[in-house]
Design a protein around this motif. Structure first.
Motif, PDB file in Angstrom:
ATOM      1  N   THR A 493     -72.892 119.461 -28.002  1.00  0.00           N
ATOM      2  CA  THR A 493     -72.160 120.115 -29.136  1.00  0.00           C
ATOM      3  C   THR A 493     -73.430 120.570 -30.206  1.00  0.00           C
ATOM      4  O   THR A 493     -74.031 119.828 -30.715  1.00  0.00           O
ATOM      5  CB  THR A 493     -71.177 119.384 -29.849  1.00  0.00           C
ATOM      6  N   LEU A 494     -73.596 121.756 -30.272  1.00  0.00           N
ATOM      7  CA  LEU A 494     -74.640 122.429 -31.005  1.00  0.00           C
ATOM      8  C   LEU A 494     -74.279 122.533 -32.653  1.00  0.00           C
ATOM      9  O   LEU A 494     -75.223 122.355 -33.436  1.00  0.00           O
ATOM     10  CB  LEU A 494     -74.949 123.798 -30.533  1.00  0.00           C
ATOM     11  N   ALA A 495     -73.164 122.816 -32.978  1.00  0.00           N
ATOM     12  CA  ALA A 495     -72.455 122.774 -34.310  1.00  0.00           C
ATOM     13  C   ALA A 495     -71.021 122.218 -34.296  1.00  0.00           C
ATOM     14  O   ALA A 495     -70.347 122.657 -33.419  1.00  0.00           O
ATOM     15  CB  ALA A 495     -72.704 124.094 -34.689  1.00  0.00           C
ATOM     16  N   SER A 496     -70.795 121.567 -35.491  1.00  0.00           N
ATOM     17  CA  SER A 496     -69.276 121.006 -35.165  1.00  0.00           C
ATOM     18  C   SER A 496     -68.969 120.982 -36.904  1.00  0.00           C
ATOM     19  O   SER A 496     -69.728 120.714 -37.740  1.00  0.00           O
ATOM     20  CB  SER A 496     -69.197 119.872 -34.524  1.00  0.00           C
ATOM     21  N   SER A 497     -67.562 121.405 -37.045  1.00  0.00           N
ATOM     22  CA  SER A 497     -66.892 121.032 -38.112  1.00  0.00           C
ATOM     23  C   SER A 497     -66.417 119.723 -38.212  1.00  0.00           C
ATOM     24  O   SER A 497     -66.290 119.038 -37.246  1.00  0.00           O
ATOM     25  CB  SER A 497     -66.150 121.905 -38.742  1.00  0.00           C
ATOM     26  N   LYS A 498     -65.976 119.234 -39.515  1.00  0.00           N
ATOM     27  CA  LYS A 498     -65.179 118.023 -39.535  1.00  0.00           C
ATOM     28  C   LYS A 498     -63.887 118.298 -39.663  1.00  0.00           C
ATOM     29  O   LYS A 498     -63.306 119.560 -39.827  1.00  0.00           O
ATOM     30  CB  LYS A 498     -65.703 117.228 -40.916  1.00  0.00           C
ATOM     31  N   MET A 499     -62.766 117.389 -39.607  1.00  0.00           N
ATOM     32  CA  MET A 499     -61.452 117.517 -39.527  1.00  0.00           C
ATOM     33  C   MET A 499     -60.962 117.781 -41.046  1.00  0.00           C
ATOM     34  O   MET A 499     -61.828 117.032 -41.893  1.00  0.00           O
ATOM     35  CB  MET A 499     -60.767 116.564 -39.144  1.00  0.00           C
ATOM     36  N   PHE A 500     -60.176 118.832 -41.290  1.00  0.00           N
ATOM     37  CA  PHE A 500     -59.656 119.067 -42.717  1.00  0.00           C
ATOM     38  C   PHE A 500     -60.523 119.720 -43.667  1.00  0.00           C
ATOM     39  O   PHE A 500     -60.749 119.209 -44.527  1.00  0.00           O
ATOM     40  CB  PHE A 500     -58.821 117.938 -43.176  1.00  0.00           C
ATOM     41  N   GLU A 501     -61.557 120.371 -43.009  1.00  0.00           N
ATOM     42  CA  GLU A 501     -62.718 120.895 -43.814  1.00  0.00           C
ATOM     43  C   GLU A 501     -62.589 122.530 -43.831  1.00  0.00           C
ATOM     44  O   GLU A 501     -62.130 122.921 -42.744  1.00  0.00           O
ATOM     45  CB  GLU A 501     -64.008 120.570 -43.134  1.00  0.00           C
ATOM     46  N   ARG A 502     -62.536 123.071 -45.097  1.00  0.00           N
ATOM     47  CA  ARG A 502     -62.618 124.521 -45.282  1.00  0.00           C
ATOM     48  C   ARG A 502     -64.126 124.985 -44.922  1.00  0.00           C
ATOM     49  O   ARG A 502     -64.839 124.632 -45.857  1.00  0.00           O
ATOM     50  CB  ARG A 502     -61.894 125.074 -46.375  1.00  0.00           C
ATOM     51  N   THR A 503     -64.211 125.617 -44.017  1.00  0.00           N
ATOM     52  CA  THR A 503     -65.763 126.313 -43.653  1.00  0.00           C
ATOM     53  C   THR A 503     -65.717 127.156 -42.684  1.00  0.00           C
ATOM     54  O   THR A 503     -64.674 127.707 -42.148  1.00  0.00           O
ATOM     55  CB  THR A 503     -66.670 124.856 -43.068  1.00  0.00           C
ATOM     56  N   GLU A 504     -67.086 127.630 -42.437  1.00  0.00           N
ATOM     57  CA  GLU A 504     -67.315 128.554 -41.231  1.00  0.00           C
ATOM     58  C   GLU A 504     -68.577 128.144 -40.619  1.00  0.00           C
ATOM     59  O   GLU A 504     -69.223 127.572 -41.242  1.00  0.00           O
ATOM     60  CB  GLU A 504     -67.652 130.214 -41.924  1.00  0.00           C
ATOM     61  N   ILE A 505     -68.485 128.375 -39.225  1.00  0.00           N
ATOM     62  CA  ILE A 505     -69.751 128.064 -38.530  1.00  0.00           C
ATOM     63  C   ILE A 505     -70.154 129.278 -37.986  1.00  0.00           C
ATOM     64  O   ILE A 505     -69.550 130.003 -37.219  1.00  0.00           O
ATOM     65  CB  ILE A 505     -69.498 126.897 -37.431  1.00  0.00           C
ATOM     66  N   THR A 506     -71.480 129.608 -38.301  1.00  0.00           N
ATOM     67  CA  THR A 506     -71.944 130.867 -37.585  1.00  0.00           C
ATOM     68  C   THR A 506     -73.333 130.323 -36.778  1.00  0.00           C
ATOM     69  O   THR A 506     -74.113 129.554 -37.082  1.00  0.00           O
ATOM     70  CB  THR A 506     -72.462 131.789 -38.794  1.00  0.00           C
ATOM     71  N   GLY A 507     -73.222 130.688 -35.203  1.00  0.00           N
ATOM     72  CA  GLY A 507     -74.168 130.443 -34.410  1.00  0.00           C
ATOM     73  C   GLY A 507     -74.502 131.341 -33.548  1.00  0.00           C
ATOM     74  O   GLY A 507     -73.494 132.308 -32.990  1.00  0.00           O
ATOM     75  N   ASP A 508     -75.546 131.354 -32.557  1.00  0.00           N
ATOM     76  CA  ASP A 508     -75.691 131.985 -31.449  1.00  0.00           C
ATOM     77  C   ASP A 508     -75.194 131.367 -30.161  1.00  0.00           C
ATOM     78  O   ASP A 508     -75.188 130.342 -29.951  1.00  0.00           O
ATOM     79  CB  ASP A 508     -77.333 132.283 -31.269  1.00  0.00           C
TER      80      ASP A 508
END
Length: 551
Positions: A493-508
């Protein structure tokens, strides 16, 4: 006359003792199996969790007794691993509570399949051959379950070892199904070592060596893999949008324009980081966006793709009309019209340069959550099950089609990606079909927020680890409230959010057109296991028939 409707049959102390023993063993096996599943890091337990059940099945008990103990095993296993499936921690929807509760009682029934097949094989061929066949009997149950309308194969044994990265690298050869077979073999040899300990120490040592080898060989294979090979090549920059909308509020009448604004704001942040493909979660909007009733929202989605020069992949409810005479399974009549319609839990792809929209309709639907099993054959069931939020009567999609991104920016060739909807990521053979059709990466759109911060979202995320390794392709997940992530072809897992987090993940994401050995042969093990199981059933039936006819 001393008549009792329910007469108690006397049981001798030895029989009573054996029943207590077998009940305890079945309960322990179920407990260990449940604790082996994420998010608890108890995966080593699965390598001996089934051995107590095999001890019961290898006894001289009657079949009906073995099935009772097996059901107890399955019920405890299911209760521990799937306690979350009825959204009991949220208590916001009676449909989910009832449907999830039904699954808790239905799941254990399928464990009776390998138990019965083992009993028949033992009776015909003896204990050792039956134990050697048991791994294929077990997987035949898993695969059979995958193919029924009541399918919920969440408890496939392979899903328990996703934290054991070196061991599961062999999935690119044998897939999750092969790992299930390995796990049952390991348990069979653990049981045989225990069984022979007091009979023959020499045999016991040999049997004890077998599970060690069956773990060691995959680990050596996994450690020998160069994990940099598939991280080089043509890259696509993705932006995973996680708005963290309360699904109950969203479907309960939240203002559409405010939801669209959430997506636009997060999309702009990701586009500024260089995203070339934006991915929104499952049912991003609680409306049929393309039916003509929501032009402002539709124009907003077009503008997101056009203004940011990106492709936009999004989960979305989709309503399709069918002309008179067009036959579509499960379609319904439009009131006061000759037309019919279908509704799908879909994925849509918006392009930056034109207004053509590509579509995919979800094929694998959650039983009792998105669709009532066998409702076409038993229409009265629909009157008992109706979800108060969302839509609980989707139609099944018809084809495993990939999305095609026409050449843009630095891409000279068409890029092919698969859009997988939520629950579909649980099915290994199903997802391999997208790889065979040219998918270079997998995008999973999901909404696990219904179940709160329970084991469910974490288990669902870990299942994608297996799909990445099986196909040696990146898997990205865009989840409404978590867990959104980027997983590489080796399950990292290279990038991950948390539960109930308002976010964006940008990656290659590195694109990969190659097809793994597993993807190319994904249907071989199911075909072999099912053939073996059907043969065992037919053989048992023939033996029974001969005894009745006294041939």
């Amino acid at each position: 006359m001393n008549f009792k409707l329910f007469r108690r049959i006397p049981v001798d102390p030895e029989t009573r003792k054996k029943r207590r023993k077998f009940t305890g063993l079945a309960a322990v096996a179920g407990l260990l199996s449940g604790l082996a599943f994420p998010p608890v890091p108890g995966f080593p337990l699965i390598f001996f969790a089934i051995a107590p059940l095999l001890y019961i099945l290898d006894s001289d008990e009657k079949l009906i007794s073995k099935l009772r103990y097996t059901y107890l095993y399955g019920f405890i296993f299911s209760l521990i691993s799937l306690y979350w499936v009825s959204a009991v921690t949220e208590l916001k929807d009676s449909f989910l509570l009832i449907g999830g509760g039904l699954l808790q009682f239905i799941n254990p029934v399928f464990f009776l399949i390998p138990a019965a097949l083992f009993h028949f094989a033992r009776k015909k061929f003896g204990s050792l051959p039956a134990l050697m066949l048991m791994p294929f009997f077990w997987f035949s149950y898993e695969y059979f379950y995958m193919e029924t309308e009541a399918n919920f194969p969440w408890l496939a044994l392979a899903n328990s070892v996703t934290y054991f990265k070196p061991f599961i690298q062999i999935a690119d050869l044998i897939g999750g199904p092969g790992i299930t077979v390995l796990i049952v073999y390991i348990n069979a040899f653990v049981y045989l070592a225990f069984k022979n300990y007091t009979i023959s120490r020499k045999n016991a040592v040999a049997y004890a060596a077998a599970p060690v080898l069956l773990i060691l060989i995959p680990v050596i294979y996994g450690l020998s893999i160069d994990q940099t090979e598939l991280t080089k090549g043509e890259k696509l920059r993705v932006g995973l949008i996680q708005p963290n909308l309360d699904p109950y509020d969203k479907w309960g009448g939240a203002e559409l324009s405010s939801i669209v604004d959430e997506y636009m704001e997060l999309s702009k942040k990701s586009a500024e980081k260089g995203a070339e493909l934006l991915i929104y979660p499952e049912t991003a909007l609680p409306v049929y966006l393309l039916n003509g009733s929501y032009p402002a929202a539709l124009d907003s989605f077009y503008s997101i793709a056009r203004n940011n020069n990106v492709y936009l992949l999004t989960g979305m409810p989709d309503l399709r009309l069918h002309e008179p005479g067009e036959v579509v399974k499960g379609s319904r009549p439009v009131p006061n019209s000759k037309l019919r319609y279908s509704v799908y839990n879909s994925v849509l792809l918006f392009a930056p340069r034109d207004r053509e929209i590509q579509r995919y309709g979800k094929i694998k639907l959650v039983p009792f959550g998105e669709r009532v099993p066998y409702v076409e054959k038993l229409p009265f069931l629909s009157t008992f099950f109706s979800w108060s939020v969302g839509i609980s009567s989707w139609n099944e999609g018809t084809d495993t089609t990939n999305f095609r991104l026409a050449p843009f920016r630095q891409f000279k060739d068409t890029v092919s990606i698969s859009g997988i909807v939520c629950f579909e990521s649980v099915f290994p053979v199903f997802m391999a079909e997208f790889a065979l059709k040219g998918a270079q990466m997998f995008a999973v759109v999901t909404n696990d927020s219904w179940y709160g911060n329970t084991s469910g979202p974490y288990q669902h995320k870990e299942i994608s680890v297996l799909r990445a390794i099986e196909n040696r392709k990146y898997v990205v997940r865009a989840a409404n409230g978590g867990i959104s992530c980027i997983i590489d072809p080796y399950g990292n897992t290279l990038a991950s959010s948390k539960m109930f987090e308002r976010t964006e993940i940008t990656g290659d994401v590195v694109l990969n057109r190659e097809v793994t050995f597993y993807a190319g042969t994904a249907r071989y093990l199911p075909a072999f296991s099912m053939t073996l199981s059907v043969f065992m059933v037919l053989l048992t039936f023939m033996i029974w028939l001969r005894s009745k006819l006294k041939i």
